[in-house]
Design a protein around this motif. Structure first.
Motif, mmCIF file in Angstrom:
data_model
loop_
_atom_site.group_PDB
_atom_site.id
_atom_site.type_symbol
_atom_site.label_atom_id
_atom_site.label_comp_id
_atom_site.label_asym_id
_atom_site.label_seq_id
_atom_site.Cartn_x
_atom_site.Cartn_y
_atom_site.Cartn_z
ATOM 1 N N GLY A 426 0.784 -1.228 0.000
ATOM 2 C CA GLY A 426 0.000 0.000 0.000
ATOM 3 C C GLY A 426 0.812 1.272 0.000
ATOM 4 N N ASP A 427 2.144 1.150 0.009
ATOM 5 C CA ASP A 427 3.014 2.335 -0.024
ATOM 6 C C ASP A 427 4.407 1.878 -0.455
ATOM 7 O OD1 ASP A 427 4.349 1.203 2.240
ATOM 8 O OD2 ASP A 427 2.914 2.189 3.577
ATOM 9 N N ASN A 428 5.367 2.807 -0.405
ATOM 10 C CA ASN A 428 6.730 2.497 -0.841
ATOM 11 C C ASN A 428 7.669 2.174 0.316
ATOM 12 O OD1 ASN A 428 5.757 4.676 -3.186
ATOM 13 N ND2 ASN A 428 6.955 2.935 -3.927
ATOM 14 N N SER A 429 7.106 1.751 1.422
ATOM 15 C CA SER A 429 7.931 1.451 2.597
ATOM 16 C C SER A 429 8.807 0.223 2.426
ATOM 17 C CB SER A 429 7.033 1.257 3.827
ATOM 18 O OG SER A 429 6.147 0.164 3.637
ATOM 19 N N HIS A 430 8.535 -0.601 1.396
ATOM 20 C CA HIS A 430 9.300 -1.829 1.197
ATOM 21 C C HIS A 430 10.041 -1.819 -0.137
ATOM 22 C CE1 HIS A 430 6.774 -3.087 4.528
ATOM 23 N NE2 HIS A 430 7.542 -4.141 4.689
ATOM 24 N N ASP A 431 10.419 -0.631 -0.591
ATOM 25 C CA ASP A 431 11.231 -0.553 -1.803
ATOM 26 C C ASP A 431 12.532 -1.325 -1.614
ATOM 27 O OD1 ASP A 431 9.305 0.956 -2.986
ATOM 28 O OD2 ASP A 431 10.495 2.793 -3.152
ATOM 29 N N PHE A 432 13.077 -1.798 -2.722
ATOM 30 C CA PHE A 432 14.288 -2.628 -2.670
ATOM 31 C C PHE A 432 15.434 -1.884 -2.019
ATOM 32 C CE2 PHE A 432 18.359 -3.728 -4.691
ATOM 33 C CZ PHE A 432 18.483 -5.029 -4.233
ATOM 34 N N ASP A 433 16.158 -2.625 -1.181
ATOM 35 C CA ASP A 433 17.364 -2.111 -0.527
ATOM 36 C C ASP A 433 18.471 -3.143 -0.702
ATOM 37 O OD1 ASP A 433 19.232 -1.877 2.009
ATOM 38 O OD2 ASP A 433 18.175 0.057 1.830
ATOM 39 N N THR A 434 19.668 -2.697 -0.953
ATOM 40 C CA THR A 434 20.778 -3.625 -1.219
ATOM 41 C C THR A 434 21.099 -4.521 -0.025
ATOM 42 O OG1 THR A 434 22.348 -1.866 -0.634
ATOM 43 C CG2 THR A 434 21.857 -2.168 -2.972
ATOM 44 N N SER A 435 20.606 -4.177 1.142
ATOM 45 C CA SER A 435 20.838 -5.044 2.303
ATOM 46 C C SER A 435 20.103 -6.373 2.162
ATOM 47 C CB SER A 435 20.387 -4.348 3.590
ATOM 48 O OG SER A 435 18.985 -4.109 3.577
ATOM 49 N N GLU A 436 19.145 -6.428 1.246
ATOM 50 C CA GLU A 436 18.408 -7.676 1.013
ATOM 51 C C GLU A 436 19.246 -8.706 0.264
ATOM 52 O OE1 GLU A 436 14.559 -7.140 -0.854
ATOM 53 O OE2 GLU A 436 14.563 -5.034 -0.266
ATOM 54 N N GLY A 437 20.278 -8.277 -0.423
ATOM 55 C CA GLY A 437 21.042 -9.143 -1.320
ATOM 56 C C GLY A 437 21.026 -8.536 -2.703
ATOM 57 N N THR A 438 21.212 -9.374 -3.711
ATOM 58 C CA THR A 438 21.234 -8.851 -5.080
ATOM 59 C C THR A 438 19.819 -8.535 -5.549
ATOM 60 O OG1 THR A 438 21.002 -10.993 -6.196
ATOM 61 C CG2 THR A 438 23.236 -10.320 -5.547
ATOM 62 N N LEU A 439 19.732 -7.630 -6.507
ATOM 63 C CA LEU A 439 18.446 -7.275 -7.081
ATOM 64 C C LEU A 439 17.788 -8.497 -7.725
ATOM 65 C CD1 LEU A 439 16.317 -5.182 -7.898
ATOM 66 C CD2 LEU A 439 17.764 -4.602 -9.866
ATOM 67 N N LEU A 440 18.568 -9.322 -8.410
ATOM 68 C CA LEU A 440 18.013 -10.496 -9.076
ATOM 69 C C LEU A 440 17.415 -11.472 -8.059
ATOM 70 C CD1 LEU A 440 17.651 -11.579 -11.928
ATOM 71 C CD2 LEU A 440 19.839 -12.786 -11.689
ATOM 72 N N GLU A 441 18.103 -11.663 -6.948
ATOM 73 C CA GLU A 441 17.571 -12.546 -5.907
ATOM 74 C C GLU A 441 16.262 -12.002 -5.345
ATOM 75 O OE1 GLU A 441 20.897 -12.556 -3.312
ATOM 76 O OE2 GLU A 441 21.843 -14.315 -4.212
ATOM 77 N N ALA A 442 16.194 -10.696 -5.188
ATOM 78 C CA ALA A 442 14.969 -10.073 -4.682
ATOM 79 C C ALA A 442 13.810 -10.268 -5.656
ATOM 80 C CB ALA A 442 15.214 -8.590 -4.428
ATOM 81 N N ILE A 443 14.103 -10.185 -6.937
ATOM 82 C CA ILE A 443 13.059 -10.392 -7.952
ATOM 83 C C ILE A 443 12.566 -11.833 -7.905
ATOM 84 C CG2 ILE A 443 12.607 -10.448 -10.433
ATOM 85 C CD1 ILE A 443 14.686 -8.120 -10.651
ATOM 86 N N TYR A 444 13.485 -12.784 -7.768
ATOM 87 C CA TYR A 444 13.078 -14.191 -7.670
ATOM 88 C C TYR A 444 12.168 -14.412 -6.465
ATOM 89 C CZ TYR A 444 16.850 -15.412 -10.994
ATOM 90 O OH TYR A 444 17.674 -15.524 -12.092
#
Length: 503
Positions: A426-444
């Motif tokens: 419902g908002d942008n509070s969970h936009d991607f952050d590099t602390s999550e890992g790689t962008l590709l992994e986040a997309i998976y």
């Protein structure tokens, strides 16, 4: 002798539910194909017949869900219920496993042959608008072929060269031709054949259609982008092609993510053919169905598998057979505040006495496709629920585009990922952050959550090379594809020519 029109073509070639394995030549009685395709109405009737086979793809969805590590087969806790699904769930399936696998094999070839019937007579009669009919036919042939390749790899196809390019032949496969039919060289080549059909379809498909079952230009572009994404497993240059096609769908501004209450109803009847529907397979429960030919109904059998086992009953859902059970691990992947959790799961963990427990019961059910008490009713033995299958959703397009851009160095991957997340929270509070890992992994991970219970997860793991490390019992260089059913191999005398490695 003249060739008669057969409605259900399998590769062997007359696929009939409860099949006879003997093929007998008889003199045609009445209709023959040389008397058809004399006017626009006959082309349109044949096209409807080709679309009709889409309704049988509920078998594909069911089998794909059970193959995913996020879902257990379920079923009767005291019997080995639906043995093929149980074996697929455990990754111990063999060519002797038929049922769902043989249905996928035969029915998808039936779809291809219905499309080929139209294309074989493409030039017989001219009329205004024929180009669109032919374009839709190429889309459908691509769809059915893609399903076959996903499941069985480089399947046997009749090929021809047109304008210097190898193509699927625009003619049907007839009895006895299967004995000389060879598999396509490899899976990458099979994807190239599908791509050529879609590239031929796109220029003559309209932006919008009169009826929701019909393919649009964006539906074909989205499917082409998806095929390129799968092809990227074998040729990384295809990721840029995928990004290009999927970006065309996004930039068309035809689609948007449903939000708020509209999103919560996305998989309900009122959410069908929404702003998010790029391509949706239509079902109706009006016409009764029977066990003699389940696929002959205009409804879907799939939701009956996904409901809690009898005697469960409430005001919204009917009881089912307790298959397609989500894992607790998948449930725990969703954070508080993620609206997708309540759309993806029906949670009966605090009320497990209200239904008969299935094998591997978790108390969780696949809410997206549970057996709803539809307003237009359910036919015999409830085999014909009216719930549409959301084959290509706009959220899927955004995540495929994000993946393709991340793989090809594009600039939009993070924005597309964040758009899907913003709808979920419902908002942008969970936009991607590099602390999550790689962008590709986040997309998976986002695909796993967004598309849970829709039949894509197993194939995502296979095409991205993560299946062996994720699926218990998965054998590399074997389980990437399923075994071609033994009976089909024997009928075509092709156990050595067609058999998939490791099976």
């Amino acid at each position: 002798m003249k060739r008669t029109l057969i409605i259900l073509f399998g590769l062997t070639l007359f696929y009939v539910v409860g099949c006879s394995d003997d093929f007998v030549e008889v003199e045609p009685d009445g209709f023959n194909d040389t008397d058809f395709f004399n006017n626009q109405q006959e082309y349109e009737s044949a096209l409807i017949g080709a679309y009709d086979m889409l309704q049988s793809t509920f078998w594909n969805v069911l089998t794909g869900i059970v193959a995913s590590p996020d879902y257990a087969a379920g079923g009767d806790a005291f019997n080995y219920d639906q043995a093929t699904l149980q074996n697929i769930n455990l990754m111990i399936h063999t060519p002797a496993d038929e049922n769902q696998l043989r249905s996928i094999w035969g029915l998808m070839y039936a779809g291809i042959n219905r499309a080929n019937f139209i294309l074989e007579f493409e030039d017989k009669t001219d009329f205004s608008g024929k180009e669109e009919i032919i374009a839709e036919t190429y889309f459908l042939r691509a769809y059915y072929t893609f399903e076959l390749v996903k499941y069985f790899g480089n399947v046997p196809l009749k090929l021809e060269e047109r304008n210097g390019v190898m193509r699927i032949a625009n003619e049907r496969i007839f009895p006895e031709e299967e004995f000389g039919l060879e598999r396509v060289a490899d899976i990458a080549t099979a994807y190239s054949l599908i791509e050529e059909d879609l590239k031929e379809a796109i220029p003559n498909l309209p932006v919008t259609q009169d009826f929701p079952y019909e393919a649009t230009k964006s539906a074909a572009q989205a499917l082409l982008g998806k095929v390129y994404l799968y092809h990227g497993t074998f040729d990384q240059s295809k990721f840029a092609d995928a990004a290009s096609e999927l970006n065309e769908v996004i930039s068309s501004n035809q689609y948007s993510l449903t939000t708020g209450d509209n999103y919560m109803m996305l998989f309900e009847g009122e959410g069908e053919n929404s702003s998010e529907a790029v391509f949706e397979i239509q079902y109706t429960g009006i016409e009764a169905a029977g066990w003699g030919c389940i696929e002959c109904s205009q409804g879907t059998y799939f939701p009956q598998f996904c409901g809690p086992r009898s005697p469960y009953n409430n005001s919204e859902f009917s009881s089912g057979w307790g298959f397609c059970l989500p894992s607790l691990e998948l449930y725990d992947l969703f954070e508080d505040g993620d609206a997708r959790r309540d759309v993806t799961f029906f949670d009966l963990r605090d009320d497990q006495d209200s239904y008969s427990q299935s094998r591997d019961d978790t108390g969780l059910f696949n809410r997206k496709y549970m057996p709803r008490k539809a307003a237009d009713g359910v036919g015999a033995d409830p085999l014909n629920y009216s719930q549409n299958y959301r084959s290509i959703r706009y959220a899927d397009v955004l995540l495929m585009a994000a993946e393709a851009e991340a793989q090809s160095g594009g600039a939009n991957a993070e924005n597309y990922l964040n758009e899907v997340r913003a709808r979920a929270y419902g908002d942008n509070s969970h936009d991607f952050d590099t602390s999550e890992g790689t962008l590709l992994e986040a997309i998976y991970t986002e695909r796993r959550k967004e598309l849970g219970g829709e039949g894509h997860g197993f194939f995502d793991l296979v095409r991205t090379g993560r299946a062996a490390s994720t699926i218990e019992g998965f054998t590399p260089n074997k389980n990437e594809v399923f075994p071609i059913p033994l009976i089909e191999l024997q009928l075509a005398n092709a156990e050595e020519r067609w058999g998939n490695p490791g099976y």
